[in-house]
Design a protein around this motif. Sequence first.
Motif, PDB file in Angstrom:
ATOM      1  N   MET A   1      -1.055 -11.975  29.209  1.00 36.05           N
ATOM      2  CA  MET A   1      -2.446 -12.075  28.490  1.00 36.05           C
ATOM      3  C   MET A   1      -1.637 -11.827  26.597  1.00 36.05           C
ATOM      4  O   MET A   1      -0.753 -11.682  26.828  1.00 36.05           O
ATOM      5  N   ASP A   2      -2.688 -12.582  25.700  1.00 36.97           N
ATOM      6  CA  ASP A   2      -1.796 -12.618  24.407  1.00 36.97           C
ATOM      7  C   ASP A   2      -1.880 -11.341  23.482  1.00 36.97           C
ATOM      8  O   ASP A   2      -2.170 -10.238  24.201  1.00 36.97           O
ATOM      9  N   ARG A   3      -0.645 -11.521  23.101  1.00 36.26           N
ATOM     10  CA  ARG A   3      -0.638 -10.196  21.966  1.00 36.26           C
ATOM     11  C   ARG A   3      -2.212  -9.460  21.299  1.00 36.26           C
ATOM     12  O   ARG A   3      -2.966 -10.606  21.098  1.00 36.26           O
ATOM     13  N   PRO A   4      -2.389  -8.667  20.775  1.00 34.46           N
ATOM     14  CA  PRO A   4      -3.682  -7.838  20.676  1.00 34.46           C
ATOM     15  C   PRO A   4      -3.610  -9.116  18.836  1.00 34.46           C
ATOM     16  O   PRO A   4      -2.252  -9.531  18.397  1.00 34.46           O
ATOM     17  N   SER A   5      -4.947  -8.950  18.052  1.00 34.79           N
ATOM     18  CA  SER A   5      -4.922  -9.273  17.117  1.00 34.79           C
ATOM     19  C   SER A   5      -3.869  -8.302  15.876  1.00 34.79           C
ATOM     20  O   SER A   5      -4.608  -6.471  16.448  1.00 34.79           O
ATOM     21  N   VAL A   6      -3.493  -8.110  14.785  1.00 30.87           N
ATOM     22  CA  VAL A   6      -2.605  -6.645  14.608  1.00 30.87           C
ATOM     23  C   VAL A   6      -3.489  -7.432  12.812  1.00 30.87           C
ATOM     24  O   VAL A   6      -2.770  -8.467  12.248  1.00 30.87           O
ATOM     25  N   THR A   7      -3.961  -5.900  12.046  1.00 32.11           N
ATOM     26  CA  THR A   7      -4.012  -5.900  10.630  1.00 32.11           C
ATOM     27  C   THR A   7      -3.204  -5.072  10.229  1.00 32.11           C
ATOM     28  O   THR A   7      -4.058  -3.623  10.709  1.00 32.11           O
ATOM     29  N   ILE A   8      -2.992  -4.694   9.377  1.00 35.62           N
ATOM     30  CA  ILE A   8      -2.179  -4.205   8.517  1.00 35.62           C
ATOM     31  C   ILE A   8      -3.975  -3.153   7.554  1.00 35.62           C
ATOM     32  O   ILE A   8      -3.994  -3.715   6.873  1.00 35.62           O
ATOM     33  N   HIS A   9      -3.860  -1.867   7.250  1.00 37.76           N
ATOM     34  CA  HIS A   9      -5.254  -1.382   6.198  1.00 37.76           C
ATOM     35  C   HIS A   9      -3.933  -0.584   5.866  1.00 37.76           C
ATOM     36  O   HIS A   9      -3.707   0.416   6.252  1.00 37.76           O
ATOM     37  N   ASN A  10      -4.186  -1.058   4.408  1.00 37.63           N
ATOM     38  CA  ASN A  10      -3.624   0.404   3.220  1.00 37.63           C
ATOM     39  C   ASN A  10      -4.441   1.317   1.845  1.00 37.63           C
ATOM     40  O   ASN A  10      -5.487  -0.226   1.547  1.00 37.63           O
ATOM     41  N   THR A  11      -4.108   1.830   1.453  1.00 35.34           N
ATOM     42  CA  THR A  11      -4.589   1.670   0.562  1.00 35.34           C
ATOM     43  C   THR A  11      -3.405   1.671  -0.792  1.00 35.34           C
ATOM     44  O   THR A  11      -1.967   2.427  -0.610  1.00 35.34           O
ATOM     45  N   LEU A  12      -3.886   1.080  -1.548  1.00 34.54           N
ATOM     46  CA  LEU A  12      -2.415   0.458  -2.546  1.00 34.54           C
ATOM     47  C   LEU A  12      -3.026   0.630  -4.283  1.00 34.54           C
ATOM     48  O   LEU A  12      -4.026   0.757  -4.546  1.00 34.54           O
ATOM     49  N   SER A  13      -1.669   1.388  -4.563  1.00 35.20           N
ATOM     50  CA  SER A  13      -1.949   1.729  -6.120  1.00 35.20           C
ATOM     51  C   SER A  13      -1.441   0.181  -6.366  1.00 35.20           C
ATOM     52  O   SER A  13      -0.951  -0.618  -5.969  1.00 35.20           O
ATOM     53  N   VAL A  14      -2.063  -0.014  -8.032  1.00 33.96           N
ATOM     54  CA  VAL A  14      -1.927  -1.809  -9.197  1.00 33.96           C
ATOM     55  C   VAL A  14      -0.596  -1.663  -8.879  1.00 33.96           C
ATOM     56  O   VAL A  14      -0.237  -3.004  -9.061  1.00 33.96           O
ATOM     57  N   ARG A 153      -5.812  -2.037  14.729  1.00 35.36           N
ATOM     58  CA  ARG A 153      -5.251  -1.645  12.696  1.00 35.36           C
ATOM     59  C   ARG A 153      -3.894  -0.742  12.515  1.00 35.36           C
ATOM     60  O   ARG A 153      -3.712   0.364  13.070  1.00 35.36           O
ATOM     61  N   VAL A 154      -3.286  -0.787  11.699  1.00 33.39           N
ATOM     62  CA  VAL A 154      -2.011  -0.521  11.658  1.00 33.39           C
ATOM     63  C   VAL A 154      -2.253   0.764  10.386  1.00 33.39           C
ATOM     64  O   VAL A 154      -2.770   0.573   9.332  1.00 33.39           O
ATOM     65  N   ASP A 155      -1.707   1.237  10.055  1.00 34.55           N
ATOM     66  CA  ASP A 155      -2.288   2.796   9.862  1.00 34.55           C
ATOM     67  C   ASP A 155      -0.619   3.219   8.999  1.00 34.55           C
ATOM     68  O   ASP A 155      -0.428   4.212   9.732  1.00 34.55           O
ATOM     69  N   ALA A 156       0.157   3.202   8.486  1.00 34.82           N
ATOM     70  CA  ALA A 156       1.455   2.925   8.746  1.00 34.82           C
ATOM     71  C   ALA A 156       1.871   2.843   7.315  1.00 34.82           C
ATOM     72  O   ALA A 156       1.258   2.222   6.010  1.00 34.82           O
ATOM     73  N   GLY A 157       3.317   3.574   7.035  1.00 35.97           N
ATOM     74  CA  GLY A 157       3.608   3.079   5.546  1.00 35.97           C
ATOM     75  C   GLY A 157       4.470   1.872   5.595  1.00 35.97           C
ATOM     76  O   GLY A 157       4.863   0.879   6.997  1.00 35.97           O
ATOM     77  N   GLY A 158       5.270   1.159   4.231  1.00 35.87           N
ATOM     78  CA  GLY A 158       6.583   0.271   4.604  1.00 35.87           C
ATOM     79  C   GLY A 158       7.509  -0.169   5.638  1.00 35.87           C
ATOM     80  O   GLY A 158       6.975  -1.104   6.056  1.00 35.87           O
ATOM     81  N   THR A 159       7.988   0.748   6.634  1.00 31.30           N
ATOM     82  CA  THR A 159       8.737   1.013   7.043  1.00 31.30           C
ATOM     83  C   THR A 159       8.273  -0.343   8.629  1.00 31.30           C
ATOM     84  O   THR A 159       8.634  -1.288   8.692  1.00 31.30           O
ATOM     85  N   LEU A 160       7.017   0.527   9.078  1.00 30.47           N
ATOM     86  CA  LEU A 160       6.210  -0.178   9.626  1.00 30.47           C
ATOM     87  C   LEU A 160       5.438  -1.410   9.934  1.00 30.47           C
ATOM     88  O   LEU A 160       5.710  -1.798  10.494  1.00 30.47           O
ATOM     89  N   ASN A 161       5.159  -0.849   8.557  1.00 31.37           N
ATOM     90  CA  ASN A 161       4.397  -3.072   7.680  1.00 31.37           C
ATOM     91  C   ASN A 161       5.529  -3.722   8.071  1.00 31.37           C
ATOM     92  O   ASN A 161       5.534  -4.560   8.348  1.00 31.37           O
ATOM     93  N   GLY A 162       6.968  -3.974   7.352  1.00 30.77           N
ATOM     94  CA  GLY A 162       8.264  -4.333   7.295  1.00 30.77           C
ATOM     95  C   GLY A 162       8.430  -4.711   8.035  1.00 30.77           C
ATOM     96  O   GLY A 162       8.472  -6.375   9.142  1.00 30.77           O
ATOM     97  N   ALA A 163       8.355  -4.030   9.237  1.00 31.25           N
ATOM     98  CA  ALA A 163       8.460  -4.754  11.032  1.00 31.25           C
ATOM     99  C   ALA A 163       8.090  -5.094  11.634  1.00 31.25           C
ATOM    100  O   ALA A 163       8.374  -5.914  12.335  1.00 31.25           O
ATOM    101  N   LEU A 164       6.959  -4.849  11.106  1.00 38.53           N
ATOM    102  CA  LEU A 164       6.040  -6.040  11.715  1.00 38.53           C
ATOM    103  C   LEU A 164       6.192  -7.043  11.292  1.00 38.53           C
ATOM    104  O   LEU A 164       5.792  -7.906  12.093  1.00 38.53           O
TER     105      LEU A 164
END
Length: 248
Positions: A1-14, A153-164
């Motif tokens: 089976m294909d992997r799931p679709s993956v969306t990183i969701h974050n709130t970011l400062s300017v 939906r990815v709800d993580a910090g920069g470390t897991l975001n970066g690894a993905l």
Amino acid sequence: MDRPSVTIHNTLSVDGRLTGFPVDLGLHYEVADSSHHDAALTGSATLLAAARAQGIDLAGDDPDQPVPPPVPDDPRPWLVIVDSRARVSRLAWLRGQPFWRDVLVLCSQTTPAQHLTRLRRHHVEYLVAGADRVDLAAALHLLADRYRVHAVRVDAGGTLNGALMRAGLVDELSIIIAPHLAGADAATVPLLTGPGPDRARLTLLAVDHLRDGHLWLRYRLQPGPSPDGADTPAPGCAYPAAGPTGRT
Ligand SMILES: NC(=O)c1ccc[n+]([C@@H]2O[C@H](COP(=O)([O-])OP(=O)(O)OC[C@H]3O[C@@H](n4cnc5c(N)ncnc54)[C@H](OP(=O)(O)O)[C@@H]3O)[C@@H](O)[C@H]2O)c1
């Protein structure tokens, strides 16, 4: 089976940080929950920080207690925690939150056997993928195969975001820009951390004006690396012909 679709969701400062400014959590999750996902994927550090902010310590052991039976056809997403090092060992508080159908832990072959025993004792679902850290690609395939998870939906910090991101596992970015500057404090967390290039081509899908000066940007990642010359804007990175959508 294909992997799931993956969306990183974050709130970011300017100025591009995930911490060091007041995140509007109500808005963050209102937006996150506006699109369907079968699982919220999070990092151990993110969960420990979120619990700590509420005075909860997720280390230690939960007392043995009966686990409520699963709700048939529960529409809520799984909370999936990347935790090869068994840093989140008390799960009862998380399991009691109303947002998720239940918790599922991603482990690796280095995860202490005692932790796997603990998870089994508390009837917590887990998957073992990867020799050292969690093999994120393999884990996503297992989530699709065994748990019918098709959208993450990815709800993580920069470390897991970066690894993905480095593993080429991210399809979309959903970024709320908050009207704040976090400043130059080295302790603040960027959107992506870790070794190696994180450059990628992005196509802007939508821009929405949210309340209190927040902007919601959605980007799709283009397959393949960015062209050489990091200072050159990627050709796909332009406003769509119809222009940004407005919603206040
Ligand atoms: N503003 C926002 O939208 C937002 C959202 C979420 C979090 N945050 C903030 O971000 C901060 C936490 O961010 P963080 O970057 O420190 O941590 P993080 O991304 O939440 O956690 C690190 C995670 O990455 C995993 N990991 C690291 N390297 C890996 C690899 N090579 N392969 C697979 N998995 C790997 C770790 O797994 P192991 O545990 O297995 O080592 C761990 O689960 C907190 O302060 C939180 O409040 C902000």
